[in-house]
Design a protein around this motif. Sequence first.
Motif, short mmCIF file in Angstrom:
data_model
loop_
_atom_site.label_atom_id
_atom_site.label_comp_id
_atom_site.label_asym_id
_atom_site.label_seq_id
_atom_site.Cartn_x
_atom_site.Cartn_y
_atom_site.Cartn_z
N GLN A 226 0.85 -1.19 0.00
CA GLN A 226 0.00 0.00 0.00
C GLN A 226 0.89 1.25 0.00
O GLN A 226 1.65 1.48 0.94
CB GLN A 226 -0.91 0.02 1.23
CG GLN A 226 -1.75 1.27 1.37
CD GLN A 226 -2.83 1.36 0.31
OE1 GLN A 226 -3.64 0.46 0.15
NE2 GLN A 226 -2.84 2.48 -0.41
N THR A 227 0.83 2.03 -1.04
CA THR A 227 1.66 3.24 -1.12
C THR A 227 0.91 4.43 -0.51
O THR A 227 -0.32 4.49 -0.53
CB THR A 227 2.02 3.56 -2.57
OG1 THR A 227 0.82 3.82 -3.31
CG2 THR A 227 2.79 2.41 -3.20
N GLU A 228 1.66 5.36 0.01
CA GLU A 228 1.09 6.57 0.61
C GLU A 228 1.94 7.77 0.23
O GLU A 228 3.15 7.65 -0.03
CB GLU A 228 1.03 6.45 2.14
CG GLU A 228 0.09 5.35 2.64
CD GLU A 228 0.05 5.29 4.15
OE1 GLU A 228 0.85 6.02 4.79
OE2 GLU A 228 -0.74 4.50 4.70
N THR A 229 1.30 8.92 0.19
CA THR A 229 2.04 10.15 -0.10
C THR A 229 2.91 10.52 1.09
O THR A 229 2.52 10.35 2.25
CB THR A 229 1.09 11.31 -0.41
OG1 THR A 229 0.15 11.45 0.67
CG2 THR A 229 0.34 11.08 -1.71
N THR A 230 4.10 11.04 0.81
CA THR A 230 4.98 11.52 1.87
C THR A 230 4.52 12.90 2.32
O THR A 230 3.67 13.53 1.67
CB THR A 230 6.43 11.60 1.37
OG1 THR A 230 6.50 12.57 0.30
CG2 THR A 230 6.91 10.26 0.84
#
Length: 444
Positions: A226-230
């Motif tokens: 699951q990718t997330e914005t920094t």
Amino acid sequence: MPKKRLILYIAIFATLFLSVFSPNTGEVAHADEQGGGKLIYVIPIENDVERGLEAFLSRTTKEAVEAGADHIIFEINTPGGSVQAADNIGTIIADLDIPTTSFIISQALSAGSYIALHTDNIYMTPRATMGASGVINSDGTAADKKAQSAWLKAMTSAAEAGGRDPLYAAAMADSSIDLPELDAPEGEFLTLTPQEAVEVGYAEGIVSHRTELLHELGLSNATIIQTETTLAENIARFITNPIVISILLSLAGLGLIVELYSPGFGVPGSIGIISLVLFFYGHVVAGLAGMEAIIILVIGIALLIAEFFVPGGILGLLGVGAIIGSIFMSGANIGHMTISVAIALLVVIIASVILFRRVGLDKGVFRHVILRDRTTTELGYVSNENRLELIGMVGVTATALRPSGVAILGKDRVDVVSEGSFIQANVPIKVVKVEGARILVREL
């Protein structure tokens, strides 16, 4: 051993063999069918589509490729946004060699539908919508015909590339297409419900959540990333919003102008500098501002500082021009940036007029660069010696007065002027009037 008994033993042995080995083989096959050992990247596409989102997708898709991902799922919930950013995102997705799926959670409108059309599969939740992709300007009015035509071609091309009927993509972007059977008569943009999307071949299915989607894709047992914005990307996405850009530039200009009228360096100047730094920071993170824009900004600031030491005003104008140029170089859209800069300049002009009328140029940095000394009589400054004490004094002409000449008054030789008549030398005279350097005499 009887033949029937031998056959019975062979059957029992075969049954035991299959009971021991077949279940494991079946489980492996089932696991393979459900994506066992595969790597799935889930990338969210949320809120407005803008260049900050583009930078995020560029990073995460690159990470997926480098990690050897077997599938990428884009979870979409967006009302749309920048056409340019959507076009760039579409190119990023189209260039991927990895299978891709759009999972529309709530809405994929405008630029969101364009992005979804670039993926291999589209799935929707029961409450999701897709479409309404007409091009509008930032003020809410319809875009010009050239922009609408280009966007219409982009939408139909995206549909055709995915093997979908381009008619429905065209109806999403062109309100003149009449599709009353889909509640999109002439004058209305097409928006598809999940059932309608499946019927026209724009969606592969309707699922309620990600788990069900993974089952439909045969990836239930796959490893999910699951990718997330920094934090930096969140800041960039916020800052690159056209409304926020206008606010930041206005605060930067207002803060620096107020600081010019304030003694020392304080809160207004700090706010101005922080706003300017945030503007460029967000655009650098979003990939909009390169080093050339930063270099031009630094040059512009240096020219403004040099203006305080070099008279003429040319360096100041060049400095302002360089700063504005660097701002335009950092913008994703020239039209939006022009509006933002115009708003900021208007705020600066209004603030300057108000401060000049209320404060003048007696405070702040102006008190150091504006000459205030005056050579007035009150301060003891005179352009020449005013000898009023000579009035009434009697002397003698040292030279003939024609009508000017020299007379001896007391012990001094003084330049004098007669009242108009000729007076010979060595003739008694009297001072009758003194006007600055002009001493008027009369023959006795």
